[in-house]
Every structure is written in structure tokens, then in C-alpha cells.
Design an enzyme around this catalytic site. Structure first.
Site, short mmCIF file in Angstrom:
data_model
loop_
_atom_site.label_atom_id
_atom_site.label_comp_id
_atom_site.label_asym_id
_atom_site.label_seq_id
_atom_site.Cartn_x
_atom_site.Cartn_y
_atom_site.Cartn_z
N HIS A 85 -2.60 8.07 6.30
CA HIS A 85 -2.81 6.76 5.67
C HIS A 85 -4.17 6.21 6.10
O HIS A 85 -4.94 5.74 5.26
CB HIS A 85 -1.68 5.81 6.07
CG HIS A 85 -1.78 4.46 5.43
ND1 HIS A 85 -1.72 4.28 4.08
CD2 HIS A 85 -1.97 3.22 5.96
CE1 HIS A 85 -1.85 3.00 3.79
NE2 HIS A 85 -2.01 2.33 4.91
N GLU A 103 -1.17 5.86 13.95
CA GLU A 103 -0.56 6.88 13.08
C GLU A 103 -0.60 8.25 13.76
O GLU A 103 0.35 9.03 13.65
CB GLU A 103 -1.31 6.93 11.74
CG GLU A 103 -0.70 7.91 10.75
CD GLU A 103 -1.45 7.91 9.41
OE1 GLU A 103 -2.47 7.20 9.30
OE2 GLU A 103 -1.00 8.62 8.50
N PHE A 160 1.92 -3.31 3.98
CA PHE A 160 2.30 -4.63 4.51
C PHE A 160 3.76 -4.89 4.12
O PHE A 160 4.18 -4.60 3.01
CB PHE A 160 1.45 -5.73 3.87
CG PHE A 160 0.04 -5.84 4.40
CD1 PHE A 160 -0.39 -5.12 5.50
CD2 PHE A 160 -0.85 -6.71 3.79
CE1 PHE A 160 -1.69 -5.24 5.98
CE2 PHE A 160 -2.16 -6.84 4.26
CZ PHE A 160 -2.57 -6.10 5.35
N CYS A 212 0.81 -1.22 0.00
CA CYS A 212 0.00 0.00 0.00
C CYS A 212 0.84 1.27 0.00
O CYS A 212 0.30 2.37 -0.04
CB CYS A 212 -0.95 -0.02 1.18
SG CYS A 212 -1.96 -1.52 1.13
N LYS A 230 -9.49 8.10 2.57
CA LYS A 230 -9.94 6.73 2.29
C LYS A 230 -11.37 6.53 2.80
O LYS A 230 -12.03 5.57 2.42
CB LYS A 230 -9.00 5.71 2.93
CG LYS A 230 -7.65 5.59 2.24
CD LYS A 230 -6.81 4.46 2.82
CE LYS A 230 -5.43 4.41 2.18
NZ LYS A 230 -4.48 5.39 2.74
N HIS A 237 -9.77 2.01 0.01
CA HIS A 237 -8.32 1.87 0.03
C HIS A 237 -7.84 1.34 -1.33
O HIS A 237 -8.09 0.19 -1.68
CB HIS A 237 -7.92 0.91 1.15
CG HIS A 237 -6.45 0.86 1.43
ND1 HIS A 237 -5.52 1.50 0.63
CD2 HIS A 237 -5.75 0.25 2.41
CE1 HIS A 237 -4.31 1.28 1.12
NE2 HIS A 237 -4.42 0.53 2.20
#
Lengths: 429, 84
Positions: free
Chosen positions: A318, A329, A417, A178, A351, A356
Site C-alpha cells: 500500500h 506495513e 481511512f 483507499c 505509488k 495515490h
């Protein structure tokens, strides 16, 4: 806020998203707080825990000739569509001037040897891979399309975009889940700073809304299962968030050395000021819970951009709407900028509307971030009705928020990831 | 194909396939045309066209034969010979 390095500026924008077929329609939907998330009426997903996603607002097959579509995975088709929009938006002629192509054309012409392309995808041609295997099983190997490999390889979009515009300075495709297309933007900045290109087409693309992908993320318990109200499923920072919403789309930016852009009188949206990277070195899917890896990426982005925490007015987070990630975050923002500067930030999580986009997310959110600075307005975080108790920063909700005048800067965060952390810094031109 | 196709039928069938796969106008598909030089068809597209032609005309086109089929007329002759 000064740097001795070559300034890299943003001169063209394009997007094909769940909110619109192009950038202007996407932007107006963002400001209106609209959701691009839809119920899926596919027959083979009745047993899945999740039966919705942020699918494209337009059908890409209506935007390209059918012969071209036969050779493109869906992710590649939308990459090409958004790259064309950005290229036109930057005011360039249809193709770079190359050895083969010397005729004059409408618009500014780039030297093909000075034009680069960096288009990322986190996954690549998943639809192609799976449908080709069906063909193999049903009809045998000889009926598998000879274009299967270029359609499924994750660098295929970069190749197609490079061919279309004649980019010969270099063609690249970072793959970091991502964070893939945020890394593409960072790499493009570096190409221009290092003098390897004057203009770089950069961005990302993803189109893997498929039952297998939904089952895979579903089995990780990573997706929201709010099947009864899909448009309210992506809700970063809300107490009742329960996972992310799978989205698809592509976004492209034209980056250019300031000197090159000024010489041709290009419109400048903003400065792609720098990029910071870190690796969590912790777990293949879980972020380091201390947030130290994410904070390092943000600090390095500011350092690379010659910015101080006090210069950062805005962050496009994010924030995918997972129970743990979003507030982690916020904690790392405070570590990176210090509590005082973090308290003054205007934070949003787009998002909540786009879903996403995985490998396309960093590029789309980079476009949103630079336009937020350019237009002086930040889109809201949709569906944030009851903020989590741990939310202690200023999150835009309800209505768009105006940014102050002056020389502001902003960060766009993307985490993937594998522990890939990327933060891209933009500032006003 | 139960009944062997005429040269004209094969030409028209081939033109349909080429139009469908690479978007070359049917009128441009004439017997003397070279696939690479005149119709701008690359090698992977040629594989797709050959597979479609095999299905349409009910013939096998082995890979080493495919390499020899340079023009539209070559394909017409190849199909007619196998159907004869």
C-alpha cells in the site's frame, strides 16, 4: 496451492492513469521508473501548502463525445474509458447479449444475466458537487443540471459501466476510502465463486484533485509538500518521505470463471486467488500501530486463496509515502507471513510513480500485481534513495526486478481511512 | 429576444440546443418529431433542453407545461404564443 473453489481468472485489463492513457503505456512507464506527478499551474492554489499532484496523462474529454461528458463526472468518464479498454482486451463483443440486443457482433458474447459489475470510488463526484454548488449560487436552483445526482453519487461509475456493457447479474460499488477498489476486486471474486456471475467487470476510479481536497488533506498534514521537485515527492520507504501525493485515475479488470474463460479460449493473465479483509477498530485515520489489523487481512487473503506464506513471492505494498504507514506495513508483513517468508519477498511500492489514486488505487495496483506475475517482472519503487533505518525487507529500487519462474503468488495490499484493510491474492495460471 | 422569432428561427434554435445537449443531428430535428419516441431524449435531458430553450428564447416554461410539450412543433407553438 490448491483450492476446491471455482478458479477466478483475469482475462482483461484497462487503465487510465497519471502515467498513460491506457494500460500498456502505464506499464511501460512503471517499468521505466517514470513519475506521473506534475506541478499544478492553477491560480487559486497559491496559498496551499501543496501545489502538485499526479494528474492524468491524457485529457479524458478528448476520448468521449461531448454530449456523454456532460452527464459524467470526471471520475465516471475515466472509469468508462478504462472499462472499455479492459472489455476489448478480454475479446468481448461491444455489449453483453441481453433481452433487447440479440444481433451477432464481433467478439465473444456474454449473457447479460451472467455479467456483473463492481466499480468503486472512495469519494465520487467531488468536482460535480462543488461546481454544481457554484452554479446554484450564481444562477439559482433551476440552472443546476438534472444530472447532478447521478454525477456525484459514488456508485455512478458502476451504473454507467453496467449500462454500457449490459451487466444484469448485479451492479455494486464498495466504498471504503483507499481500500475501495481492492474491495471491489474481492467482491467480484466472490460473485463468481458464488455462481452469481460468469464474468465481472471490476475496478475503481477517482478524480478529486481539487483545491478543496488538497486543502483537506493538507490540513491533516498527510500530503508531501516537496513543491520544488514534485516528481520526487512520492518516495515510500525513503528517509526523507514527507507524505503522500494525490493522484487520479481508473483501472479495470475483467474477472471470469476459469471454466467460462477456457471455453472461449480467452487469454488468462493470472488467477484472482482470494481476498482478505479486516477492520482495525482503532482510529478513523491512523492505522493500528501494531499492524495487527493489516496482518489479519493478509493472512485471511492467503487462507481464502489456499496459499501458504512460502508461496508468496511478491507484494505490491500500500505504501503511500507517509512517515509512519510505510514501515508499519513492513512490520505487519512479517507478522502475517513470518520473518523467514517475509525475508524472501520482493516488495514494491508503485505509488512512488502513480501517486495515490485513493479509491482507484486498489484496482490499479491489482492490475500491476497480476501483470508483474504474468510478465515475471516487478516495477521498481521510484525515489528510494536512502532507505529508512527500519526498512529490513527486500524493496525493489532502481531497476525492475525479474521474478523467478514457477507457480508464484503475490499479494496486493490496500488500506483505507476508517480502518479498512484489504489484501488481494493473485497467482500464476 | 427583442424581436419575436419566426417558426423557422425557433426550429433552428431548438435544433442547435438538441444537438449541443444530446448530440442528435440538426437535420433530424423537424416539427413532427416526438422527443421521446423519435429523438430518443429522456426526461432529464428534456429538462436541460427546456432550460436552454428558456434562455435562448426568453420565455418561461413551467414544469406542468413542459409535460405537454411532446413534439418539436409543440415547443415552437408554445414559444410563438408567448412571444406574440
Amino acid at each position: 496451492m490448491s483450492t476446491s473453489q471455482t478458479n477466478v481468472v483475469v482475462t482483461g485489463l484497462g487503465a487510465t492513469t497519471p502515467l498513460g492513457g491506457d494500460w500498456p503505456s502505464t506499464w511501460s512507464a512503471l517499468l521505466a521508473g517514470k513519475s506521473g506527478v506534475r506541478r499544478l499551474d492553477w491560480e487559486d492554489i497559491e496559498d496551499l501548502p501543496v501545489r502538485f499532484a499526479a494528474t492524468l496523462a491524457v485529457d479524458p474529454s478528448e476520448m468521449l463525445p461531448k454530449q456523454q461528458l456532460r452527464r459524467l463526472d470526471r471520475s465516471q468518464a475515466i472509469a468508462l474509458i478504462s472499462a472499455r479498454e479492459a472489455w476489448r482486451d478480454a475479446g468481448f463483443a461491444p455489449r453483453a447479449r441481453s433481452r433487447k440486443d440479440d444481433e451477432p457482433a464481433e467478439g465473444d458474447v456474454v449473457d447479460g444475466d451472467r455479467l456483473g459489475v463492481v466499480v468503486s470510488s472512495g469519494i465520487g463526484g467531488l468536482h460535480t458537487a462543488l461546481s454544481s454548488y457554484d452554479v446554484y449560487k450564481e444562477k439559482g436552483w433551476s440552472r443546476v443540471s438534472p444530472f447532478t445526482v447521478p454525477m456525484l453519487m459514488p456508485n455512478g461509475s458502476s451504473g454507467h459501466v453496467g449500462i454500457e456493457f449490459g451487466a444484469m447479474a448485479g451492479s455494486h460499488a464498495m466504498v471504503s476510502a483507499c481500500a475501495s477498489s481492492a474491495e471491489a476486486v474481492g467482491y467480484a471474486i466472490d460473485m463468481i465463486r458464488a455462481g452469481r456471475a460468469d464474468v465481472v467487470i471490476c475496478g475503481g476510479t477517482e478524480a478529486c484533485i481539487h483545491p478543496l481536497q488538497m486543502a483537506s488533506f493538507g490540513s491533516m498534514r498527510a500530503l508531501s509538500t516537496r513543491n520544488e521537485e514534485p516528481e520526487r515527492a512520492s518516495r515510500p520507504y525513503d528517509k526523507n518521505r514527507d507524505g503522500f501525493v494525490l493522484g487520479e485515475g481508473s483501472a479495470t479488470m475483467i474477472l471470469e470463471s476459469e471454466e467460462h474463460a477456457r471455453a472461449r479460449g480467452a487469454r488468462i493473465y493470472g488467477i484472482a486467488a482470494g481476498c482478505g479483509y479486516s477492520g482495525d477498530a482503532h482510529d478513523i485515520v491512523q492505522p493500528d500501530p501494531t499492524g495487527s489489523g493489516q496482518a489479519k487481512a493478509m493472512r485471511r487473503a492467503m487462507l481464502d486463496a489456499g496459499l501458504e506464506p512460502a508461496d508468496i513471492a511478491h507484494v505490491n505494498a500500500h505504501a503511500t509515502s507517509t512517515p509512519l504507514g510505510d514501515v508499519a506495513e513492513l512490520a505487519s508483513l512479517k507478522v502475517a507471513l513470518g520473518t523467514e517468508a517475509a525475508a524472501g519477498l520482493i516488495v514494491t511500492a508503485t505509488k512512488s510513480m502513480t501517486g495515490h489514486l485513493l479509491g482507484g488505487a486498489g484496482a490499479l495496483e491489482s492490475v500491476i500485481t497480476v501483470v508483474s506475475l504474468y510478465e515475471g517482472v516487478v516495477p521498481p519503487t521510484a525515489n528510494l534513495e536512502d532507505p529508512d533505518d527500519e526498512v529490513d525487507l527486500d524493496i525493489v529500487r532502481g531497476e525492475p526486478r525479474k521474478l523467478p519462474d514457477g507457480p508464484l503468488a503475490a499479494l496486493n495490499n490496500s488500506f483505507g481511512f476508517g480502518g479498512h484493510n484489504v489484501s488481494v491474492a493473485f497467482r500464476r495460471a | 429576444m427583442a424581436v419575436a422569432a419566426s417558426e423557422q428561427e425557433i426550429l433552428e434554435g431548438l435544433a442547435d440546443i438538441i444537438d449541443e445537449i444530446v448530440g442528435v443531428n440538426k437535420d433530424e430535428v423537424t416539427p413532427e418529431k416526438n422527443f421521446i419516441d423519435d429523438l430518443d431524449i429522456d426526461s432529464l435531458s428534456m429538462v436541460e433542453i427546456a432550460v436552454a430553450a428558456q434562455d435562448k428564447f426568453g420565455v418561461e416554461i413551467p414544469d406542468d407545461e413542459l409535460r405537454n410539450l411532446k413534439t418539436v412543433k409543440d415547443v415552437i407553438n408554445f414559444v410563438q404564443n408567448l412571444q406574440a
